[in-house]
Design an enzyme around this catalytic site. Structure first.
Site, PDB file in Angstrom:
ATOM      1  N   CYS A   1      -5.619 -26.632 -49.336  1.00 19.22           N
ATOM      2  CA  CYS A   1      -5.394 -26.077 -50.663  1.00 19.22           C
ATOM      3  C   CYS A   1      -6.606 -26.277 -51.561  1.00 19.22           C
ATOM      4  O   CYS A   1      -7.308 -27.277 -51.468  1.00 19.22           O
ATOM      5  CB  CYS A   1      -4.209 -26.768 -51.328  1.00 19.22           C
ATOM      6  SG  CYS A   1      -2.718 -26.676 -50.362  1.00 19.22           S
TER       7      CYS A   1
ATOM      8  N   ARG B   1     -12.160 -22.784 -48.083  1.00 20.43           N
ATOM      9  CA  ARG B   1     -11.367 -23.954 -47.698  1.00 20.43           C
ATOM     10  C   ARG B   1     -10.202 -23.570 -46.771  1.00 20.43           C
ATOM     11  O   ARG B   1      -9.650 -24.433 -46.107  1.00 20.43           O
ATOM     12  CB  ARG B   1     -10.817 -24.648 -48.955  1.00 20.43           C
ATOM     13  CG  ARG B   1     -11.873 -25.397 -49.734  1.00 20.43           C
ATOM     14  CD  ARG B   1     -11.316 -25.929 -51.015  1.00 20.43           C
ATOM     15  NE  ARG B   1     -10.369 -27.006 -50.819  1.00 20.43           N
ATOM     16  CZ  ARG B   1     -10.706 -28.298 -50.728  1.00 20.43           C
ATOM     17  NH1 ARG B   1     -11.962 -28.645 -50.816  1.00 20.43           N
ATOM     18  NH2 ARG B   1      -9.796 -29.219 -50.571  1.00 20.43           N
TER      19      ARG B   1
ATOM     20  N   LYS C   1     -16.727 -23.844 -31.087  1.00 18.75           N
ATOM     21  CA  LYS C   1     -17.124 -22.705 -31.924  1.00 18.75           C
ATOM     22  C   LYS C   1     -16.424 -21.426 -31.449  1.00 18.75           C
ATOM     23  O   LYS C   1     -15.912 -20.646 -32.246  1.00 18.75           O
ATOM     24  CB  LYS C   1     -18.644 -22.471 -31.891  1.00 18.75           C
ATOM     25  CG  LYS C   1     -19.503 -23.498 -32.572  1.00 18.75           C
ATOM     26  CD  LYS C   1     -19.409 -23.525 -34.080  1.00 18.75           C
ATOM     27  CE  LYS C   1     -18.313 -24.388 -34.568  1.00 18.75           C
ATOM     28  NZ  LYS C   1     -18.514 -25.713 -34.982  1.00 18.75           N
TER      29      LYS C   1
ATOM     30  N   GLU D   1     -12.727 -21.481 -32.286  1.00 16.32           N
ATOM     31  CA  GLU D   1     -12.453 -21.406 -33.722  1.00 16.32           C
ATOM     32  C   GLU D   1     -12.547 -19.994 -34.274  1.00 16.32           C
ATOM     33  O   GLU D   1     -11.728 -19.596 -35.086  1.00 16.32           O
ATOM     34  CB  GLU D   1     -13.450 -22.288 -34.500  1.00 16.32           C
ATOM     35  CG  GLU D   1     -13.150 -23.756 -34.422  1.00 16.32           C
ATOM     36  CD  GLU D   1     -14.102 -24.576 -35.279  1.00 16.32           C
ATOM     37  OE1 GLU D   1     -15.326 -24.503 -35.056  1.00 16.32           O
ATOM     38  OE2 GLU D   1     -13.634 -25.281 -36.176  1.00 16.32           O
TER      39      GLU D   1
ATOM     40  N   LYS E   1     -11.814 -25.568 -44.258  1.00 18.13           N
ATOM     41  CA  LYS E   1     -13.131 -26.204 -44.243  1.00 18.13           C
ATOM     42  C   LYS E   1     -13.009 -27.717 -44.403  1.00 18.13           C
ATOM     43  O   LYS E   1     -13.737 -28.477 -43.785  1.00 18.13           O
ATOM     44  CB  LYS E   1     -13.970 -25.619 -45.389  1.00 18.13           C
ATOM     45  CG  LYS E   1     -15.384 -26.143 -45.453  1.00 18.13           C
ATOM     46  CD  LYS E   1     -16.213 -25.519 -44.366  1.00 18.13           C
ATOM     47  CE  LYS E   1     -17.631 -26.055 -44.302  1.00 18.13           C
ATOM     48  NZ  LYS E   1     -18.217 -25.803 -42.994  1.00 18.13           N
TER      49      LYS E   1
HETATM   50  C1  AGP Z   1     -15.902 -27.387 -37.429  1.00 16.48           C
HETATM   51  O1  AGP Z   1     -16.280 -26.088 -37.147  1.00 16.48           O
HETATM   52  C2  AGP Z   1     -14.532 -27.509 -37.948  1.00 16.48           C
HETATM   53  N1  AGP Z   1     -14.377 -26.788 -39.151  1.00 16.48           N
HETATM   54  C3  AGP Z   1     -13.941 -28.912 -37.943  1.00 16.48           C
HETATM   55  O2  AGP Z   1     -13.864 -29.351 -36.624  1.00 16.48           O
HETATM   56  C4  AGP Z   1     -14.686 -29.977 -38.765  1.00 16.48           C
HETATM   57  O3  AGP Z   1     -15.873 -30.326 -38.140  1.00 16.48           O
HETATM   58  C5  AGP Z   1     -13.779 -31.197 -38.945  1.00 16.48           C
HETATM   59  O4  AGP Z   1     -12.622 -30.822 -39.635  1.00 16.48           O
HETATM   60  C6  AGP Z   1     -14.447 -32.345 -39.654  1.00 16.48           C
HETATM   61  O5  AGP Z   1     -14.870 -31.986 -40.929  1.00 16.48           O
HETATM   62  P1  AGP Z   1     -15.882 -32.890 -41.733  1.00 16.48           P
HETATM   63  O6  AGP Z   1     -17.177 -32.868 -41.005  1.00 16.48           O
HETATM   64  O7  AGP Z   1     -15.969 -32.268 -43.092  1.00 16.48           O
HETATM   65  O8  AGP Z   1     -15.300 -34.259 -41.773  1.00 16.48           O
END
Ligand code: AGP
Length: 606
Positions: free
Chosen positions: A2, A27, A484, A487, A601
């Site tokens: 959120c 996000r 990748k 995702e 994100k």
């Molecule tokens: C990566 O592509 C993802 N969005 C996810 O795995 C991310 O790396 C993970 O949620 C950790 O996030 P952070 O590095 O902000 O802690």
């Protein structure tokens, strides 16, 4: 997860909030809404869908008033729907709330409020908060009504879990914000110029100041670069005059910081997507990260008895690279942990140094693991990309990777910047220096593989199962490459240290299954990779070989010729073609690489 935006000032709130919400889209969310307060009344517009869709249906900018709150919701309690979308109101319609996080004890509070006659309209945990504030307003000291801030203060004291709230009340020229575990920043806007020649002209009705609140910095960059960061347990009141902070009931000052990121850095600048922009930015971000000072962290590490390196997702893959490098270069052992598993599994105490890796610096799993480690006497080095993030603020040493804002949901340039900084750190612990002459040229050569990766993605456009293999430092690169692809292309991809194939997954290698083999010649194990590749070929696997060795390339149906590179720098180069493969595979399948389904994100709920 959120996203929250709050505004109070001399502009019309709704269009201002609308713009900020769009900047928060990365996000990840499924519904959106805005509430403003005007003439003693609150009006709410919200619905399920992307901001543009909700706007098309409801004209989100068409709301009167100079104070408001906005939200992008990533559903946890209750399906994505108009009724569950935020802002949510109390029974009187005079209070509106937006929330990020989870109120764990909401059922117990809900039953209590139902008994008192409150009517609930949504399935969310959030709605209890707004009704509880409504209830608290009735019971101030003596026979008086409680003040708005008192009612919020009393409500948040009841909640268990993680939350960030922004609350609006009809007839009050202020917003009340509270934080525990979920991020919230306060932005200081531009005051009106006295001459009327400044960015905003003076008028009797709307003169004064403006203040913002948001879940993170990029949401507000087009309005301000001056921020104060809320801490857990903070309650803040913002009005046109500024911000008043209190912590656990006591007034407190929070440092105001100027951030170096600009609004332009968080725009596409001619690229079709943020993801491809950020992949290309690695030409600058990797060399910049290789110049970052890691001295303080290296000293802490030399003095530590045990080293734990923790992160989630992509950041965890960077941890795996570090573990390997630290062993090879410095002869030191580090335990690498997926942050969400850390509390239950790790043995931690004084003498342990935890290296916490997180681009956002807000990931709840990483934050909770760090909290656990600190409570057991460990020291913490934070490796983050976001100045002022929660993780950075609570650590003994902090290394900013300096990648600039990463807007695409999938981590690309922040992964390589994390790896670059961790490579430097491993070398520093070993007392060695990094040789990086000519490395920028190599990054450029690899980025120029884009047309080739696009062509391969096209020939694999109907393939839905992939294997990624590598040995040593190439094993975490394989894991990151597979992540990748999963995702953003939504295909099934598995990654294994190549030696593991024979222990099970080889049974899945059949006619036509693509096997992406990451095999830099500098790795001591590249001869063994040849054997693993042959095993796959013998079973019908189609090899995509990424290598600088002609022998290995020869084995590939697809040959991705890489420039020669030292073993320690190889992960930085070898991940780039895999990022490109995922990007073009995503486009081939008609998806949006910047906003992958179900993903966020910054993961701020456990
Ligand atoms: C990566 O592509 C993802 N969005 C996810 O795995 C991310 O790396 C993970 O949620 C950790 O996030 P952070 O590095 O902000 O802690």
């Amino acid at each position: 997860m959120c996203g929250i935006v709050g505004y109070i000032g001399y502009r019309k709130a709704a269009p201002t909030i609308f713009g900020c919400l769009k900047a928060l889209e990365y996000r990840g969310y499924d519904s959106a809404g805005i509430a403003t307060s005007h003439d003693g009344r609150i009006t709410v517009k919200r619905d399920v869908g992307k901001i543009a869709e909700v706007h098309k249906k409801h004209d989100l900018e068409d709301l009167e008033g100079h104070a408001g709150i906005g939200h992008t919701r990533w559903a946890t309690h209750g399906a994505p729907s108009q009724l569950n979308a935020h802002p949510l109101c109390d029974c009187t319609g005079r209070l509106a709330i937006v929330h990020n996080g989870v109120i764990e004890n909401y059922m117990e509070i809900k039953h209590e409020l139902l008994r008192k006659g409150h009517k609930f309209k949504s399935e969310t945990d959030t709605e209890v908060a707004v009704h509880l504030i409504e209830e608290n307003l009735k019971h101030g000291a003596g026979r008086k009504q409680a003040s708005f801030e008192e009612a919020v203060r009393k409500a948040v004291a009841r909640f268990r879990g993680n939350y960030a709230f922004a609350v609006l009340k009809a007839g009050e020229d202020k917003l009340v914000l509270a934080r525990n575990g979920s991020p919230l920043v306060i932005g200081f806007g531009n005051p009106l110029s006295a001459s009327g020649k400044g960015p905003h002209s003076r008028s009797a009705e709307n003169e004064g100041n403006e203040m913002f609140a948001a879940s993170d910095v990029p949401a507000l960059l087009s309005h301000t670069r001056d921020f104060a960061f809320m801490e857990d347990g903070d309650l803040v009141v913002i009005d046109r005059r500024g911000a008043r902070f209190e912590h656990e009931g006591r007034p407190i000052k929070r440092k105001r910081m100027h951030v170096s990121w600009t609004a332009k850095m968080a725009q596409k600048e001619g690229y079709p997507h943020f993801t491809i922009k950020e992949i290309n930015e690695q030409i600058l971000s990797i060399p910049a990260a290789l110049r970052v000072d890691v001295g303080k962290a290296a000293k802490l590490m030399r003095g530590a008895r045990h080293i734990h390196v923790i992160g989630c997702g992509t950041s965890y893959h960077a941890c795996l690279v570090f573990r390997h490098l630290l062993a090879r270069l410095a002869g030191r052992e580090a335990e690498a942990w997926v942050a969400s598993e850390y509390k239950e599994g790790a043995v931690v105490g004084p003498g342990t140094l935890v290296v916490a890796v997180s681009q956002s610096g807000e990931t709840i799993d990483t934050m909770l693991a760090v909290k656990h480690a600190r409570a057991h006497g460990a020291k913490v080095v934070a490796i983050t990309n976001v100045v002022g993030s929660s993780l950075a603020r609570g650590s003994d040493a902090n290394i900013y990777i300096g990648a600039g804002p990463e807007v695409g949901v999938v981590a690309t340039k922040t992964f390589t910047s994390q790896v670059a900084v961790l490579t430097k750190l491993a070398l520093a612990v070993a007392g060695k220096k990094l040789a990086i002459n000519g490395f920028s040229k190599k990054i450029k050569t690899v980025l120029a593989l884009a047309p080739k990766m696009k062509e391969i993605a096209h020939s694999l456009r109907t393939t839905n199962d992939y294997f990624f293999i590598g040995r040593g430092l190439a094993a975490p690169v394989a894991m990151e490459g597979a992540l990748k692809l999963k995702e953003i292309a939504y295909v099934h991809a598995e990654a294994y240290p190549a030696g593991e194939l024979k222990h099970g997954p080889l049974s899945l290698i059949a006619d036509g299954v693509p096997v992406i083999a990451i095999a830099p010649a500098s790795g001591e194990t590249h001869h063994k990779m040849l054997g693993n590749i042959k095993e796959c070929k013998a079973r019908g696997g189609k090899i995509m070989a990424l290598s600088d060795s002609p022998h290995l390339l020869e084995e590939g149906k697809w040959k991705v010729a890489m420039p020669p590179v030292s073993e320690e720098l190889s992960p930085l180069l070898y991940i780039i073609p895999l990022q490109l493969l995922a990007y073009y595979s995503c486009l081939e399948r008609g998806h949006d690489p910047d906003k992958p389904r179900n993903l966020a994100k910054s993961v701020t709920v456990e």
